[in-house]
Design an enzyme around this catalytic site. Structure first.
Site, PDB file in Angstrom:
ATOM      1  N   ASP A 127       0.767  -1.407   0.049  1.00 47.75           N
ATOM      2  CA  ASP A 127       0.168  -0.106   0.019  1.00 47.75           C
ATOM      3  C   ASP A 127       0.691   1.350  -0.072  1.00 47.75           C
ATOM      4  OD1 ASP A 127      -2.493   1.293  -0.073  1.00 47.75           O
ATOM      5  OD2 ASP A 127      -3.324  -0.158   1.398  1.00 47.75           O
ATOM      6  N   TRP A 162      -2.892   3.410  -5.821  1.00 49.27           N
ATOM      7  CA  TRP A 162      -4.142   3.803  -6.389  1.00 49.27           C
ATOM      8  C   TRP A 162      -4.009   4.887  -7.709  1.00 49.27           C
ATOM      9  CZ3 TRP A 162      -2.422   6.104  -1.603  1.00 49.27           C
ATOM     10  CH2 TRP A 162      -2.658   5.415  -0.530  1.00 49.27           C
ATOM     11  N   GLY A 163      -2.853   4.447  -8.337  1.00 47.92           N
ATOM     12  CA  GLY A 163      -2.787   5.640  -9.430  1.00 47.92           C
ATOM     13  C   GLY A 163      -1.932   6.948  -9.140  1.00 47.92           C
ATOM     14  N   ASP A 184     -10.177   3.346  -3.989  1.00 47.97           N
ATOM     15  CA  ASP A 184     -10.927   2.026  -3.210  1.00 47.97           C
ATOM     16  C   ASP A 184     -12.403   2.084  -3.757  1.00 47.97           C
ATOM     17  OD1 ASP A 184      -8.514   1.964  -1.975  1.00 47.97           O
ATOM     18  OD2 ASP A 184      -9.274   1.938  -0.115  1.00 47.97           O
TER      19      ASP A 184
HETATM   20  C1  GLA Z   1      -6.072   1.057   1.338  1.00 45.63           C
HETATM   21  C2  GLA Z   1      -6.184   0.087   0.063  1.00 45.63           C
HETATM   22  C3  GLA Z   1      -7.119  -0.900   0.476  1.00 45.63           C
HETATM   23  C4  GLA Z   1      -7.015  -1.628   1.756  1.00 45.63           C
HETATM   24  C5  GLA Z   1      -6.754  -0.749   2.674  1.00 45.63           C
HETATM   25  C6  GLA Z   1      -6.611  -1.260   4.223  1.00 45.63           C
HETATM   26  O1  GLA Z   1      -7.321   1.951   1.572  1.00 45.63           O
HETATM   27  O2  GLA Z   1      -6.537   0.944  -0.973  1.00 45.63           O
HETATM   28  O3  GLA Z   1      -7.376  -1.738  -0.783  1.00 45.63           O
HETATM   29  O4  GLA Z   1      -5.987  -2.549   1.610  1.00 45.63           O
HETATM   30  O5  GLA Z   1      -6.095   0.224   2.303  1.00 45.63           O
HETATM   31  O6  GLA Z   1      -6.019  -0.544   5.296  1.00 45.63           O
END
Ligand code: GLA
Length: 378
Positions: A127, A162-163, A184
């Site tokens: 992440d 996330w890009g 998300d």
């Molecule tokens: C981010 C990621 C999610 C998930 C959460 C966990 O938001 O994008 O997919 O893994 O963290 O905290």
């Protein structure tokens, strides 16, 4: 370095369970992935997302599983998952903390990769929360990419930034096999629709060995669980699955598969839809203009390895809509003497394209997806 030639498939704990994860739950999921036939259909990775560790590293600077959630440690869980014929995935973060506030791998990349390898981990979701504001993401992901490639075990690197910071420009240089190209997901039709549209500018980056990850599926959640919210209908879930599969995203299930409905299982295991997703050529989808196609009607074609085409018409509107496309757009003008024999992925129905035009009436939020063969016009 781990090389993955088609989009990864599996199950991830986050969408339904958030932080409520433990040894028993993960082992039950492993059992169910086998019993329901999901593994046989290709869903092979079982991934534990955020919230598995203690809030502090141990005296040697290593990540430690929360003993209340995972009293036997992670190696025992991985061993159980492997004994079922599945692969085991875990989660960390390029920042000081994970998104839920547990220790991240920043400045601990090599020791963490070694720890994961020692536990028998096969997949790492990585992440981007709480990352250094002065070190560019490409360096942070390269560190972990290198650490994984040198940890002595094949571990698939699943980047999750996330890009952000134009991820698409640098992510393939970090050893990642997939990268989150969207924000998300939530279990609502609006979220599905927004992610599908948000994805459009990234299709040229998708391809063999490093896949655009549109986030875990919400199919079958019906509003329950961590990202539950409003929930969707089966028609909406089927269109969601069709979009993710068609557009070449990894297919990571997010619902509670222990209690999934028959409709959910049928959506997740449609062989023809999975075959398009797992096509060995992994060509990027191409957006078609269509004829008088209004907003929120998406039409895509995808060139498949055996010379077939996949064609998908997606109605993102919450009302009925017609959609049509001329075969000129896929390289088959009438002058070629060729047309397409369509096989509907969801109904099995066969039909032949007449007058070089595919035309369908779509119910609200529904889609039509075809595998299409090039044939002579009779
Ligand atoms: C981010 C990621 C999610 C998930 C959460 C966990 O938001 O994008 O997919 O893994 O963290 O905290």
């Amino acid at each position: 370095m781990m090389v993955k030639l088609t989009p990864p498939m599996g199950w991830n704990s986050w969408n339904t369970f958030g932080g409520q994860i433990n040894d028993k739950l993960i082992c039950e999921m492993a059992d169910v992935m086998v019993q329901t036939g999901l593994l046989r259909k290709g869903y092979e990775y079982l991934v534990v997302d955020d919230c598995w560790s203690l809030k502090e590293r141990d005296g040697d600077g290593r990540l430690t599983p929360d003993p209340e959630k995972f009293p036997r440690g992670m190696k025992a869980v991985a061993d159980y998952v492997h004994s079922k014929g599945l692969k085991f995935g875990m989660y960390s973060c390029a920042g000081n903390l994970t998104c839920a506030g547990y220790p991240g791998s920043f400045e601990h990349e090599f020791i963490d990769a070694e720890t994961f390898a020692g536990w028998g981990v096969d997949f790492l979701k990585y992440d981007y929360c709480y990352h250094s504001p002065i070190i560019h993401g490409k360096y942070l992901y390269s560190r972990m990419g290198l650490a994984l490639a040198n940890c002595g075990r094949d571990i698939l690197f699943s980047a999750c930034s996330w890009g952000a910071d134009e991820t698409q420009e640098w992510i393939k240089g970090t050893g990642a096999s997939m990268w989150r190209s969207t924000g998300d997901i939530f279990d609502t039709w609006d979220s599905i629709k927004n992610l599908a549209k948000q994805q459009e500018r990234f299709h040229p980056y998708n391809g063999l060995g490093c896949f655009n990850d549109m986030d875990m599926l919400v199919v079958g959640m019906y509003g329950k669980g961590n990202v539950g919210l409003k929930g969707c209908t089966d028609v909406q879930y089927r269109t969601h699955f069709s979009l993710w599969a068609f557009l070449g995203s990894p297919l990571m299930i997010g619902c509670d598969i222990r209690s999934m409905s028959q409709a959910t299982l049928e959506i997740l295991t449609n062989e023809e839809m999975i075959r398009i997703n797992q096509d060995p050529a992994c060509r990027q989808p191409v957006k078609l203009t269509g004829i008088w196609t209004g907003d929120d009607i998406l039409i895509y074609a995808k060139f498949l390895a055996d010379g077939d085409l996949a064609i998908g018409l997606f109605n993102l509107r919450e009302e009925k809509a017609g959609a049509s496309v001329n075969l000129d757009e896929v390289g088959l003008p009438f002058s070629t003497g060729k047309t397409l024999e369509l096989s509907n992925v969801w109904t099995g129905e066969k039909s032949r394209v007449k007058n070089s035009t595919i035309r369908v009436e779509l119910e609200p939020c529904d889609c039509a997806v075809y595998r299409a063969k090039v044939v002579d016009i009779r």
